[in-house]
Scaffold this active site. Structure first.
Site: not given
Length: 464
Positions: A188, A318
């Protein structure tokens, strides 16, 4: 190129380039379907040419085609299969749904090459006729489905499976290499009990192992071929021995056991086999996308993410943030998986849309199928070579998270019960102290007992 050759067909005259190898029906398709840029895959063209070669051999053997004509067709087909004349197949997939125009494109090109071999001029179909000779004993309706199956089988066996097997081996090797590295598990997206990094990677290996099995088993579905069914499955205008002889020759050429379909009505009217096989590619894509997402999460950071894995630095990440490195191979293979899953939807819709004796969504279906195989093959190869092989564990980070995890308290449950164990975890979390400190503060067990019971190495089962 000057348009200065005239051909006649059953509709009328057609102008086309003098030296082109295709004929009137191909030219009409160029005129009528000037749609986008998705060309008929060459893997399919290659399979169609194989069928023409085999048909000529069988028709010659059965005394249905004059030896001289058959030999010219065989020679012309062999030249195409050697890699020549690739620019002679210009048609897009957005054409007749039976693939008839591409079948005729192949017939016309082979006919004109054969005519030239026999000393004639392009377009003189009295020497070799695209329909009467090259397409003898055939219909587009059985030829195109057969070519679909041949091209699908070969692309899976020659491209996808070898690359997939290599990726599986890489994960297996990593699972062995990392078998002694204990880390925290996550369910989870929350902390869970520990396991080894090798165990985690072994699940990726096992996923691929199962997918390879699914794909190999499914290939049997597309090993049945429709050749010999002709127009609607009855075999009209084909010799009774034609389909079995042709299947045998195609098997020999491709070193794969292609068998003549036992019910050619089904083979012509549906694309169920292709739909079935592509579903295994969708399943593979789901598995690979899960794996790539796990790797992205586990390598996130480098300082503010999970950062338990270190992936290769292949390029700057980037245009604005200096020093950034991104999981680009994971992103690339994930996009490929999305495309394959989308292709599966299109193939499924095409498969359910066939009416009566013929499915007429075949060019779209096989284009998407072969695209899926191609991009998966290339993507898996790149993902393995540029990412998976270079994955390393960040031992310092792994140990830090393991030490800090509250879920190690699970090992106390059999001894002090679930409720007390939960209180230890909550106290440790709320007061930002260790599990041991919380346990001693609550006075549930002694420090020595805690040290014996809370040992990650005893919580991982069989690490092998």
């Amino acid at each position: 190129m000057l348009i200065n050759r005239i051909e006649k067909d059953t509709i009328g005259e057609v102008e086309l380039p003098k030296k082109c190898l295709w004929g009137s029906q191909t030219q009409r398709s160029i005129y009528n379907f000037n749609i986008s840029t998705e060309k008929m895959p060459y893997e399919l063209i290659h399979a169609l040419v194989q069928i023409k070669l085999v048909a000529a051999k069988v028709n010659k053997d059965l005394k249905l085609l004059e030896e001289k004509k058959a030999d010219a067709i065989i020679k012309a087909s062999e030249e195409i299969l050697s890699g020549k004349y690739k620019d002679s197949f210009p048609l897009v997939i957005w054409q007749t749904g039976s693939g008839t125009q591409t079948n005729m494109n192949v017939n016309e090109v082979i006919a004109n090459i054969a005519i030239k071999l026999l000393g004639g001029k392009y377009g003189d179909y009295s020497i070799i006729h695209p329909n009467d000779h090259v397409n003898k004993s055939q219909s587009s309706n059985d030829v195109f489905p057969t070519a679909m199956h041949i091209s699908a089988v070969l692309s899976l066996k020659k491209n996808l499976l070898p690359n997939l097997i290599k990726l599986k081996k890489s994960f297996y090797d990593k699972s062995i290499l990392f078998k002694d590295i204990i880390k925290i598990g996550r369910t989870h997206l929350q902390d869970a009990t520990p396991l080894t990094l090798g165990q985690e990677v072994s699940s990726w290996y096992c996923m691929l192992k199962k997918n390879i099995k699914y794909i190999k088993n499914s290939i049997l579905c597309i090993s049945e071929i429709a050749l010999g069914g002709t127009a609607v499955g009855t075999g009209l205008n084909a010799h009774e021995k034609y389909s079995l002889k042709a299947s045998k020759l195609l098997s020999e050429i491709n070193k794969h056991n292609f068998i003549s379909s036992t019910n050619k009505f089904e083979s012509l009217s549906t694309c169920d086999a292709i739909v079935k096989v592509h579903s295994t590619l969708k399943n593979l894509s789901i598995s690979i996308m899960k794996i790539s997402n796990d790797i992205r999460w586990l390598s996130s950071g480098p300082r503010c993410g999970i950062g338990e894995l270190i992936i290769p630095e292949n390029e700057p990440g980037s245009s604005i943030m200096p020093g950034k490195v991104n999981p680009t191979q994971c992103e690339s293979i994930s996009m490929i998986c999305c495309q394959v899953i989308g292709n599966d939807s299109a193939i499924g819709i095409g498969g359910l849309s066939g009416n009566f004796q013929l499915n007429v969504f075949r060019p779209m279906i096989i284009y998407n199928f072969l695209q899926s195989v191609r991009i998966l093959s290339d993507g898996i190869k790149s993902f393995n070579k540029k990412c998976v092989i270079g994955i390393k564990p960040n031992i310092k980070r792994i140990k830090k998270f393991l030490k800090e995890s509250l879920m190690l308290v699970t090992s106390l449950t059999p001894h002090i019960g679930y409720d007390k164990s939960a209180k230890i975890a909550k106290l440790a979390h709320n007061e930002n102290i260790t599990l041991k400190e919380a346990c001693l503060k609550l006075n549930y067990i002694s420090e020595s007992q805690f040290d014996i019971l809370v040992r990650p190495e005893n919580m991982i089962g069989n690490k092998n």
